[in-house]
Design a protein around this motif. Structure first.
Motif, PDB file in Angstrom:
ATOM      1  N   TYR A 126      21.517  39.030 -21.705  1.00  0.00           N
ATOM      2  CA  TYR A 126      22.411  38.185 -22.509  1.00  0.00           C
ATOM      3  C   TYR A 126      23.865  38.594 -22.278  1.00  0.00           C
ATOM      4  CZ  TYR A 126      24.249  36.018 -26.841  1.00  0.00           C
ATOM      5  OH  TYR A 126      24.957  35.276 -27.767  1.00  0.00           O
ATOM      6  N   ASP A 149      19.185  19.040 -21.523  1.00  0.00           N
ATOM      7  CA  ASP A 149      18.554  20.363 -21.378  1.00  0.00           C
ATOM      8  C   ASP A 149      19.342  21.114 -20.315  1.00  0.00           C
ATOM      9  OD1 ASP A 149      16.983  22.565 -20.594  1.00  0.00           O
ATOM     10  OD2 ASP A 149      15.129  21.529 -21.141  1.00  0.00           O
ATOM     11  N   ASP A 171      18.921  31.200 -36.558  1.00  0.00           N
ATOM     12  CA  ASP A 171      17.598  31.643 -36.089  1.00  0.00           C
ATOM     13  C   ASP A 171      17.724  32.754 -35.042  1.00  0.00           C
ATOM     14  OD1 ASP A 171      16.523  29.705 -37.690  1.00  0.00           O
ATOM     15  OD2 ASP A 171      16.101  28.287 -36.053  1.00  0.00           O
ATOM     16  N   GLY A 179      30.340  38.326 -33.350  1.00  0.00           N
ATOM     17  CA  GLY A 179      29.172  39.206 -33.418  1.00  0.00           C
ATOM     18  C   GLY A 179      27.974  38.404 -33.917  1.00  0.00           C
TER      19      GLY A 179
HETATM   20  N1  LIG Z   1      23.330  33.897 -33.654  1.00  0.00           N
HETATM   21  C1  LIG Z   1      24.137  34.867 -33.233  1.00  0.00           C
HETATM   22  O1  LIG Z   1      24.090  36.011 -33.756  1.00  0.00           O
HETATM   23  C2  LIG Z   1      25.142  34.610 -32.163  1.00  0.00           C
HETATM   24  C3  LIG Z   1      26.169  35.539 -31.966  1.00  0.00           C
HETATM   25  C4  LIG Z   1      27.118  35.309 -30.971  1.00  0.00           C
HETATM   26  C5  LIG Z   1      27.056  34.163 -30.214  1.00  0.00           C
HETATM   27  N2  LIG Z   1      26.038  33.274 -30.426  1.00  0.00           N
HETATM   28  C6  LIG Z   1      25.989  32.079 -29.577  1.00  0.00           C
HETATM   29  O2  LIG Z   1      26.104  30.937 -30.408  1.00  0.00           O
HETATM   30  C7  LIG Z   1      25.495  29.821 -29.739  1.00  0.00           C
HETATM   31  C8  LIG Z   1      24.583  29.093 -30.703  1.00  0.00           C
HETATM   32  O3  LIG Z   1      23.519  29.972 -31.033  1.00  0.00           O
HETATM   33  P1  LIG Z   1      22.791  29.915 -32.449  1.00  0.00           P
HETATM   34  O4  LIG Z   1      23.107  31.177 -33.141  1.00  0.00           O
HETATM   35  O5  LIG Z   1      23.048  28.625 -33.112  1.00  0.00           O
HETATM   36  O6  LIG Z   1      21.264  30.014 -31.946  1.00  0.00           O
HETATM   37  P2  LIG Z   1      19.985  29.175 -32.345  1.00  0.00           P
HETATM   38  O7  LIG Z   1      19.969  28.937 -33.802  1.00  0.00           O
HETATM   39  O8  LIG Z   1      18.863  29.905 -31.702  1.00  0.00           O
HETATM   40  O9  LIG Z   1      20.216  27.752 -31.619  1.00  0.00           O
HETATM   41  C9  LIG Z   1      20.239  27.694 -30.232  1.00  0.00           C
HETATM   42  C10 LIG Z   1      20.528  26.265 -29.805  1.00  0.00           C
HETATM   43  O10 LIG Z   1      20.580  26.218 -28.369  1.00  0.00           O
HETATM   44  C11 LIG Z   1      19.682  25.215 -27.935  1.00  0.00           C
HETATM   45  N3  LIG Z   1      19.143  25.497 -26.605  1.00  0.00           N
HETATM   46  C12 LIG Z   1      18.489  26.598 -26.172  1.00  0.00           C
HETATM   47  N4  LIG Z   1      18.113  26.458 -24.889  1.00  0.00           N
HETATM   48  C13 LIG Z   1      18.557  25.238 -24.500  1.00  0.00           C
HETATM   49  C14 LIG Z   1      18.497  24.507 -23.304  1.00  0.00           C
HETATM   50  N5  LIG Z   1      17.848  24.963 -22.220  1.00  0.00           N
HETATM   51  N6  LIG Z   1      19.067  23.280 -23.255  1.00  0.00           N
HETATM   52  C15 LIG Z   1      19.698  22.770 -24.328  1.00  0.00           C
HETATM   53  N7  LIG Z   1      19.780  23.405 -25.513  1.00  0.00           N
HETATM   54  C16 LIG Z   1      19.215  24.622 -25.590  1.00  0.00           C
HETATM   55  C17 LIG Z   1      18.585  25.194 -28.983  1.00  0.00           C
HETATM   56  O11 LIG Z   1      17.844  24.005 -28.899  1.00  0.00           O
HETATM   57  P3  LIG Z   1      16.252  23.909 -29.317  1.00  0.00           P
HETATM   58  O12 LIG Z   1      16.241  23.559 -30.774  1.00  0.00           O
HETATM   59  O13 LIG Z   1      15.707  22.856 -28.424  1.00  0.00           O
HETATM   60  O14 LIG Z   1      15.644  25.271 -29.060  1.00  0.00           O
HETATM   61  C18 LIG Z   1      19.446  25.287 -30.242  1.00  0.00           C
HETATM   62  O15 LIG Z   1      20.032  24.057 -30.543  1.00  0.00           O
HETATM   63  C19 LIG Z   1      24.778  30.409 -28.506  1.00  0.00           C
HETATM   64  O16 LIG Z   1      25.578  30.206 -27.354  1.00  0.00           O
HETATM   65  C20 LIG Z   1      24.697  31.883 -28.831  1.00  0.00           C
HETATM   66  O17 LIG Z   1      24.603  32.682 -27.678  1.00  0.00           O
HETATM   67  C21 LIG Z   1      25.094  33.449 -31.373  1.00  0.00           C
END
Ligand SMILES: NC(=O)c1ccc[n+]([C@@H]2O[C@H](COP(=O)([O-])OP(=O)(O)OC[C@H]3O[C@@H](n4cnc5c(N)ncnc54)[C@H](OP(=O)(O)O)[C@@H]3O)[C@@H](O)[C@H]2O)c1
Length: 226
Positions: A141, A53, A177, A172
């Motif tokens: 963010y 975490d 989720d 982007g």
């Molecule tokens: N989705 C987008 O549009 C987007 C765009 C640009 C960059 N990103 C980046 O891509 C990365 C992955 O995001 P995603 O799109 O896959 O989002 P997501 O589907 O919301 O998944 C987020 C992940 O981060 C984990 N997480 C959150 N808080 C945490 C903590 N305190 N300790 C450990 N794990 C934690 C979550 O675990 P739980 O299952 O326990 O919640 C989940 O595995 C992030 O860095 C995000 O900022 C996303």
């Protein structure tokens, strides 16, 4: 670095983009620790679940003791709370900084000596087009991802002599989720993003720009902010 026979740690490896990293790393011949705050939610066959975490430093320390054979760290886990900086909830602003900046910094500090001891490797920080483009609605963010971009640049200089390459991934919207509220035509398939990032690591890139919004944001950096 080569992915085949690498030993990877992927934070947030249980769902979203992180789960695609885990799957594709295994497909490319790596051993993979899928780190998650609830390791029981890791469901990719062949992945090694690892409790981590980002907001609990003792779990980071323990994870580094267990994954002592790591050669590749993917700082993927993150949150987006849609909190503006000037009038948004301060606790949420702090949580974004804890999760998206201090968390990956702590994991990098914990794993850098391990990767060095294992002969070198790489760290990939999953950042955003919002490292460079800062709309108020995403204030907390964007500030945290900008800080993490600076952190990646500092870490690159400090870790290169230790044989550790540091890269950042900028993108982007991804269809996970986190961006469930965004229209499908404005999001990139997370499988495509993960593949581009792993190709970038194998090619030794420092910045992997995975879509047009991130390339556009990088190009705009020399302009006066609106
Ligand atoms: N989705 C987008 O549009 C987007 C765009 C640009 C960059 N990103 C980046 O891509 C990365 C992955 O995001 P995603 O799109 O896959 O989002 P997501 O589907 O919301 O998944 C987020 C992940 O981060 C984990 N997480 C959150 N808080 C945490 C903590 N305190 N300790 C450990 N794990 C934690 C979550 O675990 P739980 O299952 O326990 O919640 C989940 O595995 C992030 O860095 C995000 O900022 C996303």
């Amino acid at each position: 670095m080569k992915i085949e026979n690498a030993v990877a740690v992927v934070t947030g490896g249980n769902r979203g983009l992180g789960r695609h990293f885990v799957t594709q790393l295994i497909d490319r011949g790596a051993k993979v620790y899928a780190a998650a705050r609830r390791p029981e939610t890791v469901d990719v066959p062949g992945a090694v679940p690892l409790e981590l975490d980002l907001t609990k430093p003792e779990t980071v320390t323990n994870a580094a003791l267990i994954a002592a054979d790591a050669t590749l760290l993917i700082n993927n886990a993150g949150i987006s709370t849609h909190t503006p900086l000037i009038d948004g909830d301060f606790d949420r602003i702090r949580l974004e900084m804890e999760t998206n900046y201090f968390g990956p910094l702590g994991v990098t500090r914990a794993f850098a000596p391990i990767i060095e001891a294992n002969g070198g490797g790489a760290v990939l920080n999953v950042l955003s087009a919002l490292s460079w483009y800062h709309p108020a609605g995403y204030g907390a963010y964007a500030a945290a991802k900008a800080a993490s971009w600076a952190m990646a640049n500092v870490a690159r200089e400090q870790l290169a002599p230790k044989g550790i390459h540091v890269a950042s991934l900028h993108i982007g919207y991804i269809d996970t989720d986190m961006s469930s509220y965004v229209a499908p035509e404005n999001k990139t398939d997370p499988a495509v993003v993960a593949a581009a990032a792993l190709d970038g690591i194998e090619a030794g890139l420092t910045e992997i720009l995975a879509d047009e919004p991130s390339r556009n944001a990088k190009r705009s950096l020399s302009a006066t902010p609106a």
